[in-house]
Design a protein around this motif. Structure first.
Motif, PDB file in Angstrom:
ATOM      1  N   UNK A  19      54.514  34.244   0.288  1.00  0.00           N
ATOM      2  CA  UNK A  19      54.613  35.085  -0.685  1.00  0.00           C
ATOM      3  C   UNK A  19      56.105  35.403  -1.111  1.00  0.00           C
ATOM      4  N   UNK A  20      57.033  35.441  -0.310  1.00  0.00           N
ATOM      5  CA  UNK A  20      58.617  35.675  -0.656  1.00  0.00           C
ATOM      6  C   UNK A  20      59.080  34.505  -1.228  1.00  0.00           C
ATOM      7  N   UNK A  24      60.453  33.807  -5.199  1.00  0.00           N
ATOM      8  CA  UNK A  24      61.803  33.460  -5.452  1.00  0.00           C
ATOM      9  C   UNK A  24      61.615  32.219  -6.496  1.00  0.00           C
ATOM     10  N   UNK A  25      60.346  31.863  -6.816  1.00  0.00           N
ATOM     11  CA  UNK A  25      59.935  30.447  -7.501  1.00  0.00           C
ATOM     12  C   UNK A  25      60.261  29.287  -6.794  1.00  0.00           C
ATOM     13  N   UNK A  26      60.096  29.187  -5.502  1.00  0.00           N
ATOM     14  CA  UNK A  26      60.409  28.171  -4.663  1.00  0.00           C
ATOM     15  C   UNK A  26      58.853  27.605  -4.149  1.00  0.00           C
ATOM     16  N   UNK A  27      58.955  26.316  -3.659  1.00  0.00           N
ATOM     17  CA  UNK A  27      57.649  25.530  -3.355  1.00  0.00           C
ATOM     18  C   UNK A  27      57.775  25.756  -1.941  1.00  0.00           C
ATOM     19  N   UNK A  44      44.734  27.724   1.285  1.00  0.00           N
ATOM     20  CA  UNK A  44      44.422  28.959   0.538  1.00  0.00           C
ATOM     21  C   UNK A  44      45.249  29.913   0.384  1.00  0.00           C
ATOM     22  N   UNK A  45      46.712  29.664   1.240  1.00  0.00           N
ATOM     23  CA  UNK A  45      47.727  30.585   0.917  1.00  0.00           C
ATOM     24  C   UNK A  45      48.554  30.163  -0.077  1.00  0.00           C
ATOM     25  N   UNK A  46      48.292  28.918  -0.661  1.00  0.00           N
ATOM     26  CA  UNK A  46      49.052  28.359  -1.716  1.00  0.00           C
ATOM     27  C   UNK A  46      50.194  27.365  -1.352  1.00  0.00           C
ATOM     28  N   UNK A  47      50.196  26.877  -0.180  1.00  0.00           N
ATOM     29  CA  UNK A  47      51.423  26.050   0.063  1.00  0.00           C
ATOM     30  C   UNK A  47      51.345  24.636  -0.883  1.00  0.00           C
ATOM     31  N   UNK A  48      52.429  24.206  -1.151  1.00  0.00           N
ATOM     32  CA  UNK A  48      52.264  23.156  -2.004  1.00  0.00           C
ATOM     33  C   UNK A  48      52.277  21.679  -1.320  1.00  0.00           C
ATOM     34  N   UNK A  49      52.803  21.805   0.022  1.00  0.00           N
ATOM     35  CA  UNK A  49      53.088  20.597   0.512  1.00  0.00           C
ATOM     36  C   UNK A  49      52.848  20.689   2.299  1.00  0.00           C
TER      37      UNK A  49
END
Length: 74
Positions: A19-20, A24-27, A44-49
């Motif tokens: 979330x943090x 900060x618009x970071x992947x 589910x948490x939205x991790x990109x990689x």
């Protein structure tokens, strides 16, 4: 992230970091995905990689070159 599927405290910490980072618009790249359950929770948490033995076993750089022309090995 190895025990994210087993420990509530690990999930809470990981979710806060995600979330943090996203604020900060970071992947986010997660390391240590060893089981399918951990990959599922990470998605589910939205991790990109993701990286880990469940995603892909370690391979030699020279073997990686056969999968892409820009592997960087000279």
């Amino acid at each position: 992230m190895r025990f994210i599927h087993e420990r509530e405290q690990d999930r809470t910490l990981a979710k806060s970091i995600v979330e943090i980072s996203h604020s900060l618009s970071k992947k986010v790249i997660v390391e240590g995905i060893e089981r399918r359950a951990a990959l599922h929770i990470s998605k589910e948490m939205g991790l990109e990689y993701a990286q880990g033995h469940h995603v892909c076993r370690p391979i030699l750089t020279i073997c990686l070159c056969t999968y892409g022309p820009n592997c960087g090995v000279t």
